[in-house]
Design a protein around this motif. Sequence first.
Motif: not given
Length: 199
Positions: A42-50, A186-191, A195-198
């Motif tokens: 989840d933290i990784l997804a938040q960083i990439v979203c940022h 917008q990134c704190i609650t990213v699924n 988000f990383f589909a694909g």
Amino acid sequence: MLAVVVVLFLAAGVSESVILSKCELKRQLERGLTLPAPNSTDILAQIVCHVELTSGFNTSAIKTIAEPEEHSIVQGSRHRRSVKGKGPRTTPRPATRAPRLGSDEDKSEVWTLYGLFQLSDHVVCRSTQSHSLNLCGLTCDKLIDSDTSDDIACVQALINAVSAPNPDPKTSKPIHKMISLIHQPQCITVNTTSFFAGC
């Protein structure tokens, strides 16, 4: 002759800039970061979203903003951003009131944010424009080239500083201000899965 020199100069400048894909950045971060468990994905997804929202995955993005408020790390959504310079445009939040002359708001400094992760010259790197903690021991130009290894090492240094059991009181305030910029609402609650589909 002058035209040839100008073209060579522009080509050299452009070669330093790289636009990564979301999946490529994810792979680089998985190899280069040690994130706290159990929610490291989840933290990784938040960083990439940022990165996606602030630099558009551009390794040479540069912006200037008003110094962030310290309480924004607690509230997670109060980020005053006046954007100038290179990189994708971020819409600033409207001010709730105009600052009065002589108020503390007038005295806030301008931070310059560099590279993929939009890291501040006041905290992580040394520029000629500001005093800095230089937490990462870098000159800021190292954060805007095509080599992302030092950028990722710098993010790791920020994570380590925030999670230290006995943080240094002199450095914790600016570090928390820097971290508050990474916590995009917008990134704190990213699924993470979608988000990383694909990838």
